[in-house]
Write a protein that holds these residues in place. Structure first.
Motif, PDB file in Angstrom:
ATOM      1  N   PRO A  21       0.828  -1.209   0.000  1.00 34.68           N
ATOM      2  CA  PRO A  21       0.000   0.000   0.000  1.00 34.68           C
ATOM      3  C   PRO A  21       0.861   1.256   0.000  1.00 34.68           C
ATOM      4  N   LYS A  22       0.307   2.331  -0.528  1.00 35.43           N
ATOM      5  CA  LYS A  22       1.030   3.600  -0.602  1.00 35.43           C
ATOM      6  C   LYS A  22       1.480   4.030   0.790  1.00 35.43           C
ATOM      7  N   GLY A  23       2.735   4.425   0.894  1.00 37.30           N
ATOM      8  CA  GLY A  23       3.280   4.880   2.167  1.00 37.30           C
ATOM      9  C   GLY A  23       3.867   3.773   3.016  1.00 37.30           C
ATOM     10  N   LYS A  24       3.695   2.527   2.593  1.00 33.18           N
ATOM     11  CA  LYS A  24       4.233   1.400   3.348  1.00 33.18           C
ATOM     12  C   LYS A  24       5.511   0.889   2.689  1.00 33.18           C
ATOM     13  N   SER A  25       6.397   0.333   3.494  1.00 35.94           N
ATOM     14  CA  SER A  25       7.641  -0.208   2.958  1.00 35.94           C
ATOM     15  C   SER A  25       8.023  -1.466   3.728  1.00 35.94           C
ATOM     16  N   VAL A  26       8.945  -2.219   3.150  1.00 36.61           N
ATOM     17  CA  VAL A  26       9.386  -3.440   3.810  1.00 36.61           C
ATOM     18  C   VAL A  26      10.296  -3.106   4.981  1.00 36.61           C
ATOM     19  N   LEU A  27      10.439  -4.062   5.883  1.00 35.73           N
ATOM     20  CA  LEU A  27      11.237  -3.899   7.089  1.00 35.73           C
ATOM     21  C   LEU A  27      12.397  -4.882   7.070  1.00 35.73           C
ATOM     22  N   ASP A  28      13.526  -4.459   7.655  1.00 33.51           N
ATOM     23  CA  ASP A  28      14.673  -5.359   7.754  1.00 33.51           C
ATOM     24  C   ASP A  28      14.483  -6.387   8.864  1.00 33.51           C
ATOM     25  N   GLY A  29      13.956  -5.914   9.983  1.00 34.47           N
ATOM     26  CA  GLY A  29      13.821  -6.789  11.143  1.00 34.47           C
ATOM     27  C   GLY A  29      12.732  -7.817  10.964  1.00 34.47           C
ATOM     28  N   PRO A  30      12.928  -9.032  11.489  1.00 33.52           N
ATOM     29  CA  PRO A  30      11.910 -10.077  11.342  1.00 33.52           C
ATOM     30  C   PRO A  30      10.602  -9.710  12.023  1.00 33.52           C
ATOM     31  N   TYR A  53      10.408  -7.999   5.499  1.00 31.56           N
ATOM     32  CA  TYR A  53       9.176  -8.301   6.230  1.00 31.56           C
ATOM     33  C   TYR A  53       8.242  -7.097   6.173  1.00 31.56           C
ATOM     34  N   ILE A  54       6.978  -7.326   6.568  1.00 31.41           N
ATOM     35  CA  ILE A  54       6.014  -6.238   6.671  1.00 31.41           C
ATOM     36  C   ILE A  54       5.354  -6.299   8.046  1.00 31.41           C
ATOM     37  N   ASP A  55       4.802  -5.148   8.460  1.00 30.79           N
ATOM     38  CA  ASP A  55       4.160  -5.116   9.783  1.00 30.79           C
ATOM     39  C   ASP A  55       2.738  -5.664   9.684  1.00 30.79           C
ATOM     40  N   GLU A  56       2.093  -5.754  10.835  1.00 26.76           N
ATOM     41  CA  GLU A  56       0.763  -6.367  10.912  1.00 26.76           C
ATOM     42  C   GLU A  56      -0.268  -5.591  10.105  1.00 26.76           C
ATOM     43  N   GLU A  57      -0.203  -4.269  10.182  1.00 24.06           N
ATOM     44  CA  GLU A  57      -1.170  -3.440   9.455  1.00 24.06           C
ATOM     45  C   GLU A  57      -1.050  -3.634   7.952  1.00 24.06           C
ATOM     46  N   THR A  58       0.184  -3.658   7.461  1.00 20.99           N
ATOM     47  CA  THR A  58       0.406  -3.858   6.027  1.00 20.99           C
ATOM     48  C   THR A  58      -0.064  -5.247   5.610  1.00 20.99           C
ATOM     49  N   PHE A  59       0.233  -6.226   6.430  1.00 27.04           N
ATOM     50  CA  PHE A  59      -0.198  -7.587   6.114  1.00 27.04           C
ATOM     51  C   PHE A  59      -1.712  -7.683   6.000  1.00 27.04           C
ATOM     52  N   GLU A  60      -2.428  -7.055   6.915  1.00 25.11           N
ATOM     53  CA  GLU A  60      -3.887  -7.110   6.882  1.00 25.11           C
ATOM     54  C   GLU A  60      -4.431  -6.501   5.592  1.00 25.11           C
ATOM     55  N   ALA A  61      -3.733  -5.476   5.094  1.00 24.51           N
ATOM     56  CA  ALA A  61      -4.209  -4.801   3.879  1.00 24.51           C
ATOM     57  C   ALA A  61      -4.018  -5.661   2.629  1.00 24.51           C
ATOM     58  N   ILE A  62      -3.039  -6.584   2.652  1.00 27.33           N
ATOM     59  CA  ILE A  62      -2.766  -7.371   1.439  1.00 27.33           C
ATOM     60  C   ILE A  62      -2.812  -8.872   1.710  1.00 27.33           C
ATOM     61  N   LYS A  63      -3.497  -9.279   2.764  1.00 23.41           N
ATOM     62  CA  LYS A  63      -3.421 -10.679   3.180  1.00 23.41           C
ATOM     63  C   LYS A  63      -4.059 -11.638   2.180  1.00 23.41           C
ATOM     64  N   ARG A  64      -4.839 -11.130   1.234  1.00 25.67           N
ATOM     65  CA  ARG A  64      -5.388 -12.002   0.188  1.00 25.67           C
ATOM     66  C   ARG A  64      -4.301 -12.471  -0.772  1.00 25.67           C
ATOM     67  N   TYR A  65      -3.132 -11.873  -0.692  1.00 27.62           N
ATOM     68  CA  TYR A  65      -2.081 -12.164  -1.663  1.00 27.62           C
ATOM     69  C   TYR A  65      -0.926 -12.936  -1.033  1.00 27.62           C
ATOM     70  N   THR A  66      -1.265 -13.821  -0.110  1.00 22.38           N
ATOM     71  CA  THR A  66      -0.241 -14.664   0.489  1.00 22.38           C
ATOM     72  C   THR A  66      -0.002 -15.890  -0.382  1.00 22.38           C
ATOM     73  N   ILE A  67       1.093 -16.552  -0.111  1.00 20.91           N
ATOM     74  CA  ILE A  67       1.484 -17.739  -0.863  1.00 20.91           C
ATOM     75  C   ILE A  67       1.690 -18.868   0.135  1.00 20.91           C
ATOM     76  N   GLN A  68       1.237 -20.062  -0.209  1.00 22.02           N
ATOM     77  CA  GLN A  68       1.217 -21.163   0.742  1.00 22.02           C
ATOM     78  C   GLN A  68       2.245 -22.227   0.382  1.00 22.02           C
ATOM     79  N   ALA A  69       2.640 -23.012   1.377  1.00 20.93           N
ATOM     80  CA  ALA A  69       3.565 -24.123   1.151  1.00 20.93           C
ATOM     81  C   ALA A  69       3.018 -25.025   0.047  1.00 20.93           C
ATOM     82  N   GLY A  70       3.871 -25.368  -0.906  1.00 21.96           N
ATOM     83  CA  GLY A  70       3.449 -26.213  -2.024  1.00 21.96           C
ATOM     84  C   GLY A  70       3.056 -25.443  -3.265  1.00 21.96           C
ATOM     85  N   ASP A  71       2.724 -24.146  -3.127  1.00 23.60           N
ATOM     86  CA  ASP A  71       2.466 -23.333  -4.312  1.00 23.60           C
ATOM     87  C   ASP A  71       3.756 -23.191  -5.126  1.00 23.60           C
ATOM     88  N   VAL A  72       3.604 -23.071  -6.426  1.00 24.83           N
ATOM     89  CA  VAL A  72       4.743 -22.794  -7.300  1.00 24.83           C
ATOM     90  C   VAL A  72       4.774 -21.288  -7.560  1.00 24.83           C
TER      91      VAL A  72
END
Length: 415
Positions: A21-30, A53-72
């Motif tokens: 999302p606009k204004g959000k960026s990735v984080l170095d820390g786990p 990594y991303i914080d909880e708020e960012t994750f909630e905004a894009i959580k439909r776009y996660t990738i699961q174990a076994g996906d290519v």
């Protein structure tokens, strides 16, 4: 054996990732939410050396776009066609908009078999043919769904993936060992020459921040800074033989570079401003993305957008590599240019360089040289494994071998 062909869209679903999302960026820390980028996609798996990594708020905004174990996963912009399977420990990670996932597989397909096909030369050829765009090529999601692949019965697919996975596992293990060895050497350099905790440091006087017997110099004074050049691209006889021709595109994120996108003939080298630089020459990219460092793993020529660096005694190439890796930000901060950043020869005159006592340099080399030799050997072994895998894969997928071909387990060749 006759084998049918299926399209990916017939046996799975293709979905894209999501831009932050606009204004959000990735984080170095786990955090609890890794964010997978194309740069994290290595040739043979996920490179965990610089995960973001991303914080909880960012994750909630894009959580439909996660990738699961076994996906290519497959990269669709930038470096297109990097393919792999999401491991268990990264299940639920968010995925960059420059990648796609192949998910929801039919019960009649083995996802590892599909990954093997997409990584192979035939699959990569289809990906290249389907990639659109000129200035910024991109692989559209619907194009991925159109990719056709050999579709034998499920037991045969599983046998193929088992055979190829044995090669993949060894390649991935080698890659991780190489990373650990280089990391250990970097940490040793930092401990001795940044924190100044070298052997016997307790008994050495320090004056003005410099141990006795050490010298403050400039980078220009301790190394030869040599240039390259490009022969005429309009002369076919100059190109396409077996002399590697290094450019910034060929710079890797690890110690050695072996192969290059373009190669020269002997005639091309004679008509080029570059000499043939020997193994362990240190290349630094000087324009565009400046400051990428790599050692030549074999003799190679170099273009004019890089410099070749040769250490002057008492320094040596391995010490010089780790010293510049530690101090490369100084080059980037001093890069000049109105249109794009560039390192020029005078830049080296501005970079301070601390030359340790010769005995300390020698002790450091005695520690890291065996590590570098092991990295060299592992790199060569990895290439042999990859070549063997590429030769075997088309035979297996054509029906020549998954059930009947006698295949030697690579672990018997490379224990």
């Amino acid at each position: 054996m006759s084998i049918s062909v299926k399209k990916i869209g017939e046996i799975a679903t293709v979905k894209g990732g999501k831009r932050l999302p606009k204004g959000k960026s990735v984080l170095d820390g786990p955090t609890a939410h890794p964010y997978l980028r194309v740069v994290d996609f290595a040739d043979d798996g996920i490179d965990r050396s610089n995960l973001k990594y991303i914080d909880e708020e960012t994750f909630e905004a894009i959580k439909r776009y996660t990738i699961q174990a076994g996906d290519v996963y497959i990269s669709i912009a930038g470096t297109i066609g990097r393919v792999g399977i999401v491991p268990e420990d990264l299940s639920g990670a968010s995925l960059t908009e420059n990648a796609a996932k192949i998910t929801n597989f039919s019960d009649e397909v083995d996802h590892r078999y599909l990954m093997c096909f997409l990584r192979g030369s035939v699959g990569q050829g289809q990906i290249a043919n389907l990639t659109g765009g000129t200035s910024q090529p991109k692989l559209a999601l619907y194009r991925i769904a159109e990719i056709g692949f050999p579709f034998p019965p499920l037991p045969t697919q599983k046998r193929v993936s088992e055979i190829i996975s044995a090669y993949d596992t060894l390649i991935e293990n080698n890659r991780r060992r190489i990373q650990l060895l280089e990391q250990a050497a970097r940490l040793l350099y930092k401990e001795w020459f940044v924190r100044l905790r070298f052997p016997g440091y307790e008994h050495v006087r320090v004056k003005d921040g410099v141990p006795e017997g050490w010298e403050r110099r400039t980078a220009f004074e301790v190394m030869d800074v040599l240039s390259g050049g490009t022969p005429k691209t309009s002369v076919p006889s100059y190109w396409g033989d077996d002399i590697p021709f290094f450019t910034p595109k060929d710079a890797t994120d690890c110690l050695y570079t072996f192969s290059t996108e373009r190669t020269l003939t002997e005639d091309g080298l004679r008509n080029c401003s570059s000499r043939l630089y020997p193994k362990d020459t240190l290349f630094i990219t000087a324009r565009g993305t400046v400051g990428k460092l790599t050692l030549a793993q074999t003799d190679m020529a170099m273009n004019q957008t890089c410099y070749a660096l040769i250490a002057q005694p008492p320094l040596n190439q391995h010490f010089l590599y780790f010293a510049l890796v530690e101090g490369v930000e100084q080059f980037r901060s001093r890069a000049v240019g109105s249109v794009f950043d560039a390192i020029i020869r005078d830049t080296f005159r501005q970079i301070p360089f601390l030359v340790p006592d010769e005995s300390v340099i020698r002790m450091f080399s005695n520690h890291v040289t065996p590590m570098i030799r092991q990295i060299d050997a592992l790199s060569h072994e990895t290439r042999k494994l990859a070549q063997a895998r590429e030769l075997l894969l088309p035979r297996l997928m054509s029906g020549d071998g998954a059930g009947s071909l006698i295949v030697v387990d690579p672990r018997e060749i490379f224990p």
